[in-house]
Write a protein that holds these residues in place. Structure first.
Motif, mmCIF file in Angstrom:
data_model
loop_
_atom_site.group_PDB
_atom_site.id
_atom_site.type_symbol
_atom_site.label_atom_id
_atom_site.label_comp_id
_atom_site.label_asym_id
_atom_site.label_seq_id
_atom_site.Cartn_x
_atom_site.Cartn_y
_atom_site.Cartn_z
ATOM 1 N N ALA A 5 6.616 -20.182 14.535
ATOM 2 C CA ALA A 5 7.286 -20.138 13.235
ATOM 3 C C ALA A 5 8.582 -20.943 13.297
ATOM 4 O O ALA A 5 9.280 -20.958 14.305
ATOM 5 N N ASN A 6 8.905 -21.624 12.215
ATOM 6 C CA ASN A 6 10.100 -22.456 12.176
ATOM 7 C C ASN A 6 11.328 -21.684 11.727
ATOM 8 O O ASN A 6 12.440 -22.040 12.062
ATOM 9 N N THR A 7 11.155 -20.641 10.962
ATOM 10 C CA THR A 7 12.286 -19.887 10.446
ATOM 11 C C THR A 7 11.994 -18.401 10.558
ATOM 12 O O THR A 7 10.857 -17.974 10.703
ATOM 13 N N ARG A 8 13.066 -17.624 10.464
ATOM 14 C CA ARG A 8 12.921 -16.167 10.497
ATOM 15 C C ARG A 8 12.058 -15.684 9.346
ATOM 16 O O ARG A 8 11.328 -14.704 9.464
ATOM 17 N N GLU A 9 12.139 -16.395 8.202
ATOM 18 C CA GLU A 9 11.361 -15.980 7.038
ATOM 19 C C GLU A 9 9.863 -16.081 7.303
ATOM 20 O O GLU A 9 9.072 -15.442 6.635
ATOM 21 N N GLU A 10 9.454 -16.921 8.258
ATOM 22 C CA GLU A 10 8.044 -17.078 8.570
ATOM 23 C C GLU A 10 7.571 -16.119 9.662
ATOM 24 O O GLU A 10 6.385 -16.063 9.969
ATOM 25 N N ARG A 11 8.499 -15.403 10.275
ATOM 26 C CA ARG A 11 8.110 -14.440 11.315
ATOM 27 C C ARG A 11 7.208 -13.375 10.710
ATOM 28 O O ARG A 11 7.485 -12.817 9.642
ATOM 29 N N GLN A 12 6.135 -13.103 11.394
ATOM 30 C CA GLN A 12 5.224 -12.076 10.893
ATOM 31 C C GLN A 12 5.857 -10.680 11.030
ATOM 32 O O GLN A 12 6.561 -10.407 12.002
ATOM 33 N N PRO A 13 5.614 -9.819 10.064
ATOM 34 C CA PRO A 13 6.071 -8.435 10.180
ATOM 35 C C PRO A 13 5.191 -7.667 11.166
ATOM 36 O O PRO A 13 4.273 -8.233 11.770
ATOM 37 N N VAL A 14 5.472 -6.413 11.321
ATOM 38 C CA VAL A 14 4.617 -5.506 12.079
ATOM 39 C C VAL A 14 4.192 -4.408 11.115
ATOM 40 O O VAL A 14 5.016 -3.878 10.355
ATOM 41 N N LEU A 15 2.911 -4.057 11.146
ATOM 42 C CA LEU A 15 2.373 -3.106 10.177
ATOM 43 C C LEU A 15 1.827 -1.854 10.860
ATOM 44 O O LEU A 15 1.255 -1.935 11.948
ATOM 45 N N PHE A 16 2.020 -0.724 10.200
ATOM 46 C CA PHE A 16 1.299 0.504 10.554
ATOM 47 C C PHE A 16 0.430 0.848 9.350
ATOM 48 O O PHE A 16 0.936 1.234 8.297
ATOM 49 N N LEU A 17 -0.879 0.673 9.507
ATOM 50 C CA LEU A 17 -1.811 0.870 8.408
ATOM 51 C C LEU A 17 -2.618 2.147 8.597
ATOM 52 O O LEU A 17 -3.131 2.401 9.699
ATOM 53 N N PRO A 18 -2.790 2.936 7.549
ATOM 54 C CA PRO A 18 -3.725 4.060 7.625
ATOM 55 C C PRO A 18 -5.151 3.526 7.589
ATOM 56 O O PRO A 18 -5.462 2.618 6.808
ATOM 57 N N HIS A 19 -6.019 4.051 8.437
ATOM 58 C CA HIS A 19 -7.393 3.521 8.452
ATOM 59 C C HIS A 19 -8.396 4.421 7.745
ATOM 60 O O HIS A 19 -9.586 4.113 7.682
ATOM 61 N N GLY A 20 -7.907 5.536 7.189
ATOM 62 C CA GLY A 20 -8.816 6.395 6.429
ATOM 63 C C GLY A 20 -9.643 7.308 7.306
ATOM 64 O O GLY A 20 -9.428 7.419 8.516
ATOM 65 N N GLY A 21 -10.630 7.945 6.682
ATOM 66 C CA GLY A 21 -11.509 8.867 7.387
ATOM 67 C C GLY A 21 -12.878 8.247 7.583
ATOM 68 O O GLY A 21 -13.643 8.107 6.624
ATOM 69 N N GLY A 22 -13.185 7.854 8.834
ATOM 70 C CA GLY A 22 -14.468 7.207 9.091
ATOM 71 C C GLY A 22 -14.648 5.999 8.178
ATOM 72 O O GLY A 22 -13.707 5.251 7.920
ATOM 73 N N PRO A 23 -15.849 5.812 7.615
ATOM 74 C CA PRO A 23 -16.097 4.683 6.709
ATOM 75 C C PRO A 23 -15.860 5.048 5.252
ATOM 76 O O PRO A 23 -16.619 4.673 4.356
ATOM 77 N N MET A 27 -18.408 4.410 0.876
ATOM 78 C CA MET A 27 -19.332 5.465 0.481
ATOM 79 C C MET A 27 -18.729 6.209 -0.709
ATOM 80 O O MET A 27 -17.589 5.957 -1.100
ATOM 81 N N ASP A 28 -19.478 7.100 -1.266
ATOM 82 C CA ASP A 28 -19.030 7.861 -2.435
ATOM 83 C C ASP A 28 -18.205 9.051 -1.964
ATOM 84 O O ASP A 28 -18.723 10.155 -1.793
ATOM 85 N N TRP A 29 -16.916 8.811 -1.749
ATOM 86 C CA TRP A 29 -16.022 9.849 -1.234
ATOM 87 C C TRP A 29 -14.707 9.725 -1.991
ATOM 88 O O TRP A 29 -13.929 8.804 -1.760
ATOM 89 N N ALA A 30 -14.484 10.619 -2.913
ATOM 90 C CA ALA A 30 -13.318 10.544 -3.789
ATOM 91 C C ALA A 30 -12.031 10.784 -3.010
ATOM 92 O O ALA A 30 -12.008 11.504 -2.010
ATOM 93 N N GLY A 31 -10.962 10.197 -3.500
ATOM 94 C CA GLY A 31 -9.631 10.474 -2.972
ATOM 95 C C GLY A 31 -9.006 9.352 -2.176
ATOM 96 O O GLY A 31 -7.813 9.412 -1.849
ATOM 97 N N TRP A 32 -9.787 8.321 -1.863
ATOM 98 C CA TRP A 32 -9.293 7.259 -0.998
ATOM 99 C C TRP A 32 -8.928 5.989 -1.778
ATOM 100 O O TRP A 32 -8.637 4.953 -1.166
ATOM 101 N N ASP A 33 -8.932 6.041 -3.106
ATOM 102 C CA ASP A 33 -8.750 4.837 -3.915
ATOM 103 C C ASP A 33 -7.389 4.180 -3.690
ATOM 104 O O ASP A 33 -7.293 2.951 -3.592
ATOM 105 N N LYS A 34 -6.338 4.971 -3.632
ATOM 106 C CA LYS A 34 -4.997 4.395 -3.484
ATOM 107 C C LYS A 34 -4.836 3.751 -2.111
ATOM 108 O O LYS A 34 -4.227 2.682 -1.983
ATOM 109 N N MET A 35 -5.389 4.375 -1.073
ATOM 110 C CA MET A 35 -5.334 3.784 0.257
ATOM 111 C C MET A 35 -6.124 2.480 0.295
ATOM 112 O O MET A 35 -5.686 1.479 0.874
#
Length: 271
Positions: A5-23, A27-35
Motif C-alpha cells: 500500500a502507498n498510503t495509510r488510507e490504503e491499509r487494509q482494516p482488520v475484521l471480526f465477522l460473525p459467521h452465523g449458525g452452520g449454513p 436455508m429457510d431459517w428466520a432471524g439471520w437476515d440482518k447478519m
C-alpha cells in the motif's frame, strides 16, 4: 506475493465477522437476515480489493499456529443435521502458498513457532460467511489456526506479528460469534438474554477503547460480566484477540449489532 500500500488510507482494516449458525444463510431459517446483509456489505467498505485474505475461524485449533498451504481448497462441511443441499455448497477460492510462507516468516521473526498443513480444507467458519462477503471467490485465501491452549495473550501476540500484512494489501479476517453458548442459543432459552446483552455491551466498549486498555481487557476477558455463560468454551471469541493484535494502534468500532433468538450479537472493524 502482494503489493504494498502507498498510503495509510490504503491499509487494509482488520475484521471480526460473525459467521452465523452452520449454513444458516442458505436455508429457510428466520432471524439471520440482518447478519446476512452485514456480510454482503463487507467488500464495499474496504479501501481496495485485497490481494489475499488471511482468515482465522473458531473451527480450527492446533498446538502451534498453522497455515494452509494448498493451491486449491476443499471444503469441510463441519456442521450436522442440516438439509442435504447445504452439504453441496461451493466456494472455489484458491489458496496462496506465498502468503502462507509470509505468515510463517513473520511469526518466526516474532519467535512464535508455527506449522503448515497442505491438505486441510476451509471450514464453515470461513466459506459460509465468505460466500456472502466475497461471493466471486476470486481472492486467494489462507486460513490460520487458533492455539489449542486458548491462550488469549499469545493470540494477541500472533496478531501483532502479522500486522505488517495490512500494508501489503492483505485483509486479516477473524470469524466467530460474540455469543456462543449453543445450549442456550439454539434452544432459545430466554433466561440468559440479559446476560448476553451485558456481555455484548462490555465487548463493544472494550473493542472501542484505547488500544492498550482494549488489549489488556481482552486478555482478561473471563472477568467480564457473564463471560463464561456466554462462552462456556472460548474458541468462537478467541479469534478477536488476533484481530486486536493485528490492529496495533488502530481503534475498533462495532459495525454490526443484532439480536438473534434473543441473544445480542456484534461484529467489529479495526482501522
Amino acid at each position: 506475493m502482494t503489493d504494498t500500500a502507498n498510503t495509510r488510507e490504503e491499509r487494509q482494516p482488520v475484521l471480526f465477522l460473525p459467521h452465523g449458525g452452520g449454513p444458516c444463510f442458505f436455508m429457510d431459517w428466520a432471524g439471520w437476515d440482518k447478519m446476512e446483509a452485514h456480510l454482503r456489505s463487507v467488500a464495499a467498505t474496504l479501501p481496495r480489493k485485497p490481494s489475499a485474505i488471511l482468515v482465522v475461524s473458531g473451527h480450527w485449533e492446533t498446538r502451534v499456529p498453522t497455515v494452509t498451504t494448498a493451491e486449491k481448497h476443499s471444503l469441510l462441511y463441519d456442521y450436522y443435521g442440516f438439509p442435504d443441499h447445504t452439504y453441496h455448497l461451493k466456494y472455489p477460492a484458491s489458496g496462496s502458498p506465498a502468503l502462507a510462507a509470509r505468515v510463517r516468516s513473520l511469526l518466526t521473526q516474532a519467535d512464535i513457532p508455527s506449522a503448515e498443513d497442505d491438505s486441510r480444507g476451509l471450514d464453515h467458519g470461513v466459506f459460509i460467511p465468505f460466500m456472502l462477503a466475497f461471493p466471486e471467490a476470486d481472492i486467494p485465501i489462507v486460513e490460520l489456526s487458533l492455539r489449542e491452549d486458548m491462550n488469549a495473550a499469545e493470540e494477541l501476540r500472533v496478531g501483532r506479528a502479522l500486522a505488517p500484512l495490512r500494508d501489503e494489501n492483505v485483509l486479516i479476517v477473524a470469524t466467530g460469534m460474540s455469543y456462543h453458548n449453543l445450549r442456550q442459543f439454539m434452544t432459545g432459552d430466554p433466561s440468559t438474554d440479559a446476560i448476553a446483552r451485558t456481555f455484548d455491551s462490555w465487548l463493544s466498549r472494550t473493542v472501542e477503547a484505547a488500544p492498550a486498555e482494549r488489549d489488556q481487557a481482552l486478555v482478561n476477558w473471563e472477568q467480564a460480566p457473564g463471560a463464561r455463560i456466554c462462552h462456556p468454551r472460548e474458541e468462537h471469541l478467541l479469534s478477536i484477540m488476533i484481530a486486536a493484535g493485528a490492529a496495533g494502534q488502530d481503534r475498533g468500532a462495532r459495525t454490526y449489532s443484532d439480536v438473534v433468538m434473543g441473544k445480542a450479537l456484534s461484529g467489529f472493524r479495526f482501522g
